[in-house]
Design a protein around this motif. Structure first.
Motif, short mmCIF file in Angstrom:
data_model
loop_
_atom_site.label_atom_id
_atom_site.label_comp_id
_atom_site.label_asym_id
_atom_site.label_seq_id
_atom_site.Cartn_x
_atom_site.Cartn_y
_atom_site.Cartn_z
N GLY A 54 0.81 -1.20 0.00
CA GLY A 54 0.00 0.00 0.00
C GLY A 54 0.85 1.26 0.00
O GLY A 54 2.07 1.21 0.10
N HIS A 60 0.49 -7.25 2.03
CA HIS A 60 -0.36 -8.42 2.21
C HIS A 60 -0.06 -9.38 1.08
O HIS A 60 0.25 -8.94 -0.05
CB HIS A 60 -1.83 -8.02 2.20
N ASP A 100 -4.14 -0.40 -8.15
CA ASP A 100 -5.56 -0.25 -7.82
C ASP A 100 -5.76 1.21 -7.41
O ASP A 100 -5.14 1.68 -6.45
CB ASP A 100 -5.92 -1.20 -6.69
N TRP A 102 -7.53 4.27 -5.84
CA TRP A 102 -8.45 4.53 -4.74
C TRP A 102 -9.13 3.22 -4.27
O TRP A 102 -10.35 3.11 -4.32
CB TRP A 102 -9.49 5.58 -5.08
N PRO A 103 -8.33 2.28 -3.83
CA PRO A 103 -8.92 1.01 -3.40
C PRO A 103 -9.77 1.18 -2.15
O PRO A 103 -9.38 1.84 -1.18
CB PRO A 103 -7.69 0.16 -3.10
N ALA A 104 -10.96 0.59 -2.18
CA ALA A 104 -11.82 0.62 -1.00
C ALA A 104 -11.34 -0.39 0.04
O ALA A 104 -11.64 -0.26 1.23
CB ALA A 104 -13.25 0.31 -1.41
N ARG A 105 -10.60 -1.39 -0.42
CA ARG A 105 -10.11 -2.46 0.44
C ARG A 105 -8.98 -3.13 -0.30
O ARG A 105 -8.74 -2.83 -1.47
CB ARG A 105 -11.22 -3.45 0.72
N ILE A 106 -8.29 -4.03 0.35
CA ILE A 106 -7.26 -4.80 -0.34
C ILE A 106 -7.93 -5.75 -1.32
O ILE A 106 -8.80 -6.54 -0.94
CB ILE A 106 -6.42 -5.60 0.66
N SER A 107 -7.53 -5.66 -2.57
CA SER A 107 -8.14 -6.51 -3.58
C SER A 107 -7.18 -7.59 -4.03
O SER A 107 -6.03 -7.32 -4.34
CB SER A 107 -8.57 -5.68 -4.80
N THR A 108 -7.69 -8.82 -4.05
CA THR A 108 -6.92 -9.94 -4.58
C THR A 108 -7.40 -10.33 -5.97
O THR A 108 -6.91 -11.32 -6.52
CB THR A 108 -7.01 -11.14 -3.64
N GLU A 112 -9.88 -6.11 -10.71
CA GLU A 112 -10.20 -4.86 -10.03
C GLU A 112 -9.08 -3.84 -10.14
O GLU A 112 -9.23 -2.71 -9.69
CB GLU A 112 -10.52 -5.13 -8.56
#
Length: 126
Positions: A54, A60, A100, A102-108, A112
């Motif tokens: 991040g 992660h 990613d 403006w990620p709202a959450r960690i994306s796997t 996305e």
């Protein structure tokens, strides 16, 4: 708009460590708008998310690869790197750096991710 450019060793021997670099232009890798991931695609297989770093430097990982990698960054070079230890032929793949926005959450989920590099081929073979 950011641009991402991967670079890597091309060919490595089994058991070696391969390190891939992603040089980012157009914005800072510390900008809060982005999360940076490494994603790979082995021949004939689907895209596989490997890990993310991040804007704050937190990381992660895909549990399948966590023991062999530790994504890091060099802010002076605006670069994200992926080392992968104990390489095997199963690590042969095209490796992509992706952002990613403006990620709202960690994306796997690879789909996305908004910005991608062109990818770099890595072949693990003796």
């Amino acid at each position: 708009q950011v641009q991402l450019q991967e670079s890597g060793p091309g060919l490595v021997k089994p058991s070696q460590t391969l390190t891939l670099n992603c040089t980012v232009s157009g914005d800072s890798i510390t900008a809060s708008a982005y999360a940076w991931s490494w994603i790979r695609q082995p021949p004939g297989k689907e895209l596989e998310w490997m890990g993310v770093i991040g804007a704050d430097g937190s990381t992660h990982y895909n549990p399948a690869h966590k023991s062999r990698t530790s994504i890091f960054r060099d802010t002076s070079k605006n670069q994200i790197s992926l080392p992968l230890t104990s390489a095997t032929p199963e690590d042969t793949a095209v490796y992509y750096c992706a952002a990613d926005y403006w990620p709202a959450r960690i994306s796997t989920a690879p789909m996305e991710y908004d910005y991608w590099g062109q990818g770099t081929q890595v072949t693990v073979s003796s």
